[in-house]
Design a protein around this motif. Structure first.
Motif, short mmCIF file in Angstrom:
data_model
loop_
_atom_site.label_atom_id
_atom_site.label_comp_id
_atom_site.label_asym_id
_atom_site.label_seq_id
_atom_site.Cartn_x
_atom_site.Cartn_y
_atom_site.Cartn_z
N VAL A 1 1.15 -1.39 0.13
CA VAL A 1 0.04 -0.22 -0.08
C VAL A 1 0.73 1.72 0.01
O VAL A 1 2.06 1.45 0.68
N ILE A 2 0.28 1.59 -1.50
CA ILE A 2 1.79 3.56 -1.17
C ILE A 2 0.42 4.23 0.00
O ILE A 2 -0.91 4.99 -0.93
N VAL A 3 0.43 5.44 0.60
CA VAL A 3 0.05 6.35 1.04
C VAL A 3 0.82 7.68 0.39
O VAL A 3 1.95 7.59 1.17
N SER A 4 -0.20 8.60 0.06
CA SER A 4 -0.09 10.01 -0.60
C SER A 4 -1.44 11.14 -0.33
O SER A 4 -1.86 11.02 0.08
N ASN A 5 -0.25 12.32 -0.57
CA ASN A 5 -1.28 13.69 -1.32
C ASN A 5 -2.80 13.52 0.14
O ASN A 5 -3.76 14.08 0.15
N THR A 6 -2.10 13.62 1.52
CA THR A 6 -3.09 13.93 2.44
C THR A 6 -3.17 14.78 2.76
O THR A 6 -2.20 16.28 2.28
N LYS A 7 -4.41 15.60 2.53
CA LYS A 7 -4.23 16.81 3.20
C LYS A 7 -5.39 17.22 4.25
O LYS A 7 -6.46 16.11 5.41
N ILE A 8 -5.68 18.32 4.42
CA ILE A 8 -6.38 18.69 5.93
C ILE A 8 -7.48 19.48 5.66
O ILE A 8 -6.68 20.87 5.37
N THR A 9 -8.71 19.32 5.52
CA THR A 9 -9.71 19.80 5.01
C THR A 9 -10.98 20.17 6.25
O THR A 9 -10.89 19.77 7.44
N ASP A 10 -11.67 21.50 5.79
CA ASP A 10 -13.00 21.52 5.90
C ASP A 10 -13.65 20.15 5.84
O ASP A 10 -13.89 19.29 4.84
N PRO A 11 -14.77 20.36 6.26
CA PRO A 11 -16.37 18.88 6.20
C PRO A 11 -16.45 19.18 3.96
O PRO A 11 -16.57 18.31 3.73
N ASN A 12 -16.34 20.54 3.86
CA ASN A 12 -16.87 21.30 2.23
C ASN A 12 -15.57 20.51 1.44
O ASN A 12 -15.64 20.55 0.18
N GLY A 13 -14.05 19.97 2.03
CA GLY A 13 -13.18 20.09 1.63
C GLY A 13 -12.27 20.92 1.51
O GLY A 13 -11.22 20.89 0.34
N THR A 14 -12.40 22.24 1.07
CA THR A 14 -10.99 23.17 1.69
C THR A 14 -10.58 23.34 2.41
O THR A 14 -10.57 23.10 3.44
N SER A 15 -9.14 23.45 2.13
CA SER A 15 -8.24 23.15 2.89
C SER A 15 -8.02 24.54 3.58
O SER A 15 -8.22 25.16 3.68
N TYR A 16 -7.20 23.78 5.22
CA TYR A 16 -6.92 24.54 6.48
C TYR A 16 -5.55 25.32 6.22
O TYR A 16 -4.93 24.70 6.18
N SER A 17 -5.97 26.73 6.15
CA SER A 17 -4.92 27.24 7.23
C SER A 17 -3.99 27.30 8.15
O SER A 17 -3.14 27.27 8.52
N THR A 18 -5.02 27.83 9.19
CA THR A 18 -5.32 27.67 10.46
C THR A 18 -6.91 27.02 11.09
O THR A 18 -7.96 27.03 10.43
N ILE A 19 -6.97 26.35 11.83
CA ILE A 19 -7.98 25.23 11.96
C ILE A 19 -8.84 25.71 13.54
O ILE A 19 -7.50 26.04 14.55
N PRO A 20 -9.83 26.41 13.79
CA PRO A 20 -10.16 26.80 14.42
C PRO A 20 -10.50 25.73 15.60
O PRO A 20 -10.80 24.47 15.58
N VAL A 21 -10.67 26.10 17.16
CA VAL A 21 -10.96 25.36 18.16
C VAL A 21 -12.18 24.54 18.16
O VAL A 21 -12.70 25.45 17.57
N ASN A 22 -12.87 23.15 18.00
CA ASN A 22 -13.19 22.63 18.05
C ASN A 22 -14.01 22.54 16.75
O ASN A 22 -15.28 22.13 16.65
N ALA A 23 -13.29 22.95 15.14
CA ALA A 23 -13.56 22.41 14.13
C ALA A 23 -13.96 21.02 13.49
O ALA A 23 -13.14 20.26 14.01
N SER A 24 -15.15 20.80 12.95
CA SER A 24 -14.35 19.93 12.00
C SER A 24 -13.54 19.42 11.25
O SER A 24 -13.26 20.29 10.35
N VAL A 25 -12.68 19.05 10.70
CA VAL A 25 -11.56 18.56 10.20
C VAL A 25 -11.61 17.36 9.85
O VAL A 25 -11.93 16.23 10.61
N ASN A 26 -11.32 17.05 8.69
CA ASN A 26 -11.81 15.20 7.61
C ASN A 26 -9.81 15.23 7.30
O ASN A 26 -9.14 16.22 6.46
N ILE A 27 -9.19 14.57 7.96
CA ILE A 27 -7.48 14.10 7.37
C ILE A 27 -7.82 12.95 5.67
O ILE A 27 -8.38 11.82 6.83
N THR A 28 -7.50 13.38 5.02
CA THR A 28 -8.01 12.59 4.26
C THR A 28 -6.43 11.94 3.44
O THR A 28 -5.80 12.81 3.11
N SER A 29 -6.42 10.91 2.53
CA SER A 29 -5.06 10.27 2.41
C SER A 29 -5.43 9.78 0.76
O SER A 29 -7.09 9.20 0.42
N ASP A 30 -4.87 9.23 -0.28
CA ASP A 30 -5.18 9.00 -1.40
C ASP A 30 -4.05 7.25 -0.92
O ASP A 30 -2.97 7.55 -0.27
#
Length: 340
Positions: free
Chosen positions: A230-259
């Motif tokens: 298995v090769i894991v790549s392109n890990t992203k930190i985004t909000d539920p709509n898929g927009t990347s975070y620059s900074t993450i608010p406390v208690n915000a919902s964060v999706n950590i996604t990888s290919d």
């Protein structure tokens, strides 16, 4: 016997972004053309790397092939123009040569590229007297291949370089590994070993060699073995709509996604783990996603995290089987800064 250790360039990196290429007619200059299979990635330093091939449709060899690359934004406005050359010095009649050219600027607005021939010269032919005998390619999060290269010429093969080229399903170059130069005496051979970062899009692999006075044929790497499947790549930190975070608010919902890419022709149950740590090493969060690979192919996996404390963290991702045996190597960390 000489030992040849080959260094390679990072082609596919953790934050790779697939870029568009302009829908243009073939770039032609008197029979020397840029094939319309260019591929662009964002490198780890934010620059844009362009890969492709030039084909010589003339009846004689050419060298000093120069390319001009225009880096553009989504509105086709020029951001940077840069020239580079093919990796092979001489392109034989009817043959192709790869190129790899990076932007100088780390500009995230670069989304399109255009490549044209800027010049070339007539050349004498290079005899194809270098013979490559590759072993099996070991594929995990890294590529590893070893073998022998033989000089069948009457002269010393000086400044000899080997190139490991990865192609995707559309015959686009998506990775290139380049060796350190060596010299090989007439009639002698040398062992070689190539280590390269893996690209999840790669479907086939080729090797070619060139020295100051000789070349090899383009050799297809037939034996491919998966060590960690298995090769894991392109890990992203985004909000539920898929927009990347620059900074993450406390208690915000964060999706950590990888290919992920599974390399074997078999069924495999797996667990995708995400571990978030404070900079002092204390574990803040562990999340997991369970799934099944039904055969070779690409899969997208995701874990949700809701941070409750401001601070700086880093993220690691793993894929294991249900017996806690690693199926992938650990992916390098992503730094995440959390603010209220």
């Amino acid at each position: 016997m000489k030992t040849l250790l080959l260094s390679s360039f990072l082609i596919m990196v953790l934050f790779t972004t697939n870029l568009a290429w302009a829908d243009l007619p073939p770039s032609t200059s008197l029979g020397v053309v840029v094939l319309q299979t260019e591929y662009s990635d964002k490198a780890s330093d934010g620059t844009t790397v362009v890969f492709g091939e030039v084909q010589n449709n003339l009846n004689s060899p050419v060298n000093a092939v120069t390319l001009g690359v225009t880096f553009m934004d989504s509105n086709s406005n020029q951001i940077e123009y840069k020239t580079g050359t093919t990796l092979l010095q001489v392109i034989q009649p009817g043959a192709k040569a790869p190129f790899m050219i990076s932007s100088t600027k780390a500009d995230p607005s670069i989304t399109q590229i255009q490549v044209k021939i800027a010049g070339f010269q007539s050349s004498s032919a290079k005899q194809q007297l270098l013979q490559i005998s590759p072993g099996s390619l070991q594929v995990s999060d890294k590529l590893l291949i070893s073998g022998n290269i033989t000089n069948n010429g009457a002269q010393q093969s000086t400044n000899t370089k080997l190139y490991l080229i990865s192609y995707d399903a559309f015959q686009r170059i998506v990775a290139i590994g380049i060796s350190n130069p060596i010299s090989i005496d007439p009639g002698k051979d040398s062992q070689f070993s190539i280590t390269s970062n893996s690209n999840t899009r790669a479907q086939s692999y080729m090797i070619i060699a060139e020295s100051d006075n000789y070349q090899s044929n383009l050799i297809h790497v037939k034996g491919v073995q998966a060590t960690l499947p298995v090769i894991v790549s392109n890990t992203k930190i985004t909000d539920p709509n898929g927009t990347s975070y620059s900074t993450i608010p406390v208690n915000a919902s964060v999706n950590i996604t990888s290919d992920t890419k599974y390399l074997l022709n078999s069924t495999q149950s797996f667990i995708y783990y995400v571990q978030v740590k404070q900079f002092n090493g204390q574990v803040e969060f562990i999340g997991k996603y369970k799934g099944v690979f039904l055969g070779p192919g690409n899969h997208n996996v995701s874990v949700n995290w809701r941070p409750n404390t401001a601070g700086s963290y880093f993220v690691e991702t793993y894929v294991w089987n249900y017996d806690s045996v690693p199926l992938s190597s650990a992916v390098p960390s992503i730094n995440v800064v959390l603010v209220k």
